[in-house]
Motif scaffolding. Structure first.
Motif, PDB file in Angstrom:
ATOM      1  N   GLN A  55       0.837  -1.192   0.000  1.00 55.08           N
ATOM      2  CA  GLN A  55       0.000   0.000   0.000  1.00 55.08           C
ATOM      3  C   GLN A  55       0.878   1.250   0.000  1.00 55.08           C
ATOM      4  O   GLN A  55       1.959   1.256   0.589  1.00 55.08           O
ATOM      5  CB  GLN A  55      -0.912   0.032   1.238  1.00 55.08           C
ATOM      6  N   PRO A  56       0.407   2.330  -0.625  1.00 57.64           N
ATOM      7  CA  PRO A  56       1.215   3.556  -0.661  1.00 57.64           C
ATOM      8  C   PRO A  56       1.381   4.209   0.719  1.00 57.64           C
ATOM      9  O   PRO A  56       2.366   4.904   0.950  1.00 57.64           O
ATOM     10  CB  PRO A  56       0.450   4.469  -1.612  1.00 57.64           C
ATOM     11  N   VAL A  57       0.431   3.999   1.617  1.00 61.69           N
ATOM     12  CA  VAL A  57       0.535   4.506   2.991  1.00 61.69           C
ATOM     13  C   VAL A  57       0.032   3.428   3.943  1.00 61.69           C
ATOM     14  O   VAL A  57      -0.748   2.558   3.559  1.00 61.69           O
ATOM     15  CB  VAL A  57      -0.288   5.797   3.214  1.00 61.69           C
ATOM     16  N   ASN A  58       0.493   3.491   5.162  1.00 61.53           N
ATOM     17  CA  ASN A  58       0.018   2.553   6.176  1.00 61.53           C
ATOM     18  C   ASN A  58      -1.190   3.133   6.902  1.00 61.53           C
ATOM     19  O   ASN A  58      -1.255   4.351   7.103  1.00 61.53           O
ATOM     20  CB  ASN A  58       1.120   2.279   7.204  1.00 61.53           C
ATOM     21  N   PRO A  59      -2.129   2.297   7.324  1.00 58.38           N
ATOM     22  CA  PRO A  59      -3.236   2.803   8.134  1.00 58.38           C
ATOM     23  C   PRO A  59      -2.699   3.428   9.420  1.00 58.38           C
ATOM     24  O   PRO A  59      -1.689   2.980   9.966  1.00 58.38           O
ATOM     25  CB  PRO A  59      -4.056   1.545   8.439  1.00 58.38           C
ATOM     26  N   LYS A  60      -3.371   4.459   9.882  1.00 61.32           N
ATOM     27  CA  LYS A  60      -2.937   5.167  11.091  1.00 61.32           C
ATOM     28  C   LYS A  60      -2.937   4.221  12.282  1.00 61.32           C
ATOM     29  O   LYS A  60      -3.828   3.405  12.448  1.00 61.32           O
ATOM     30  CB  LYS A  60      -3.853   6.348  11.373  1.00 61.32           C
ATOM     31  N   ASN A  61      -1.910   4.347  13.087  1.00 67.55           N
ATOM     32  CA  ASN A  61      -1.791   3.584  14.326  1.00 67.55           C
ATOM     33  C   ASN A  61      -2.549   4.358  15.400  1.00 67.55           C
ATOM     34  O   ASN A  61      -2.075   5.375  15.895  1.00 67.55           O
ATOM     35  CB  ASN A  61      -0.319   3.425  14.703  1.00 67.55           C
ATOM     36  N   HIS A  62      -3.727   3.893  15.749  1.00 69.59           N
ATOM     37  CA  HIS A  62      -4.571   4.580  16.727  1.00 69.59           C
ATOM     38  C   HIS A  62      -4.067   4.420  18.157  1.00 69.59           C
ATOM     39  O   HIS A  62      -4.613   5.042  19.065  1.00 69.59           O
ATOM     40  CB  HIS A  62      -6.012   4.086  16.626  1.00 69.59           C
TER      41      HIS A  62
END
Length: 121
Positions: A55-62
């Motif tokens: 993926q071009p970006v990683n999902p935000k680490n909440h």
């Protein structure tokens, strides 16, 4: 008997989904998070089953307290409601404003505060 149960379930789904009587299937913010968010954000760590290395970006680490504390309540509500593209973030974050009510979005914001152990500005 089984046919009647199946028709009842289909009728409930039709009323729920198409008539909008209840916009979500979950009843709590935690359940909504599991249903809508965890596929990408996992248990909050950004490592859900749909988060792949290509993926071009990683999902935000909440769960990242420092990063999450930089956000405002409005920022978080807007990205949940309108998606990433509408808030100058990744277009991979879909909008949930048509499936979650304003109250459910506010509840998710509260749930995110628990995950990050922080407050939003």
């Amino acid at each position: 008997m089984l046919k009647r149960i199946a028709y009842t379930v289909l009728a409930i789904l039709f009323v729920t989904v198409f008539l909008g009587i209840d916009k979500s299937f979950a009843v709590s913010a935690e359940e909504n998070y599991k249903w809508y968010c965890s596929q990408c954000h996992g248990k909050g760590d950004g490592k859900g089953i749909n988060a792949t290395p290509d993926q071009p970006v990683n999902p935000k680490n909440h769960t990242d307290t420092a990063e999450m504390a930089k956000l405002s309540v409005s920022d978080v509500e807007n990205v949940i409601r309108d998606g990433g593209a509408a808030t100058s973030k990744s277009s991979m974050m879909p909008p949930f404003g048509k499936v979650l009510s304003d109250a459910e979005i506010k509840d998710l914001v509260t749930h995110l505060k628990k995950l990050c152990k922080c407050s939003f500005k």
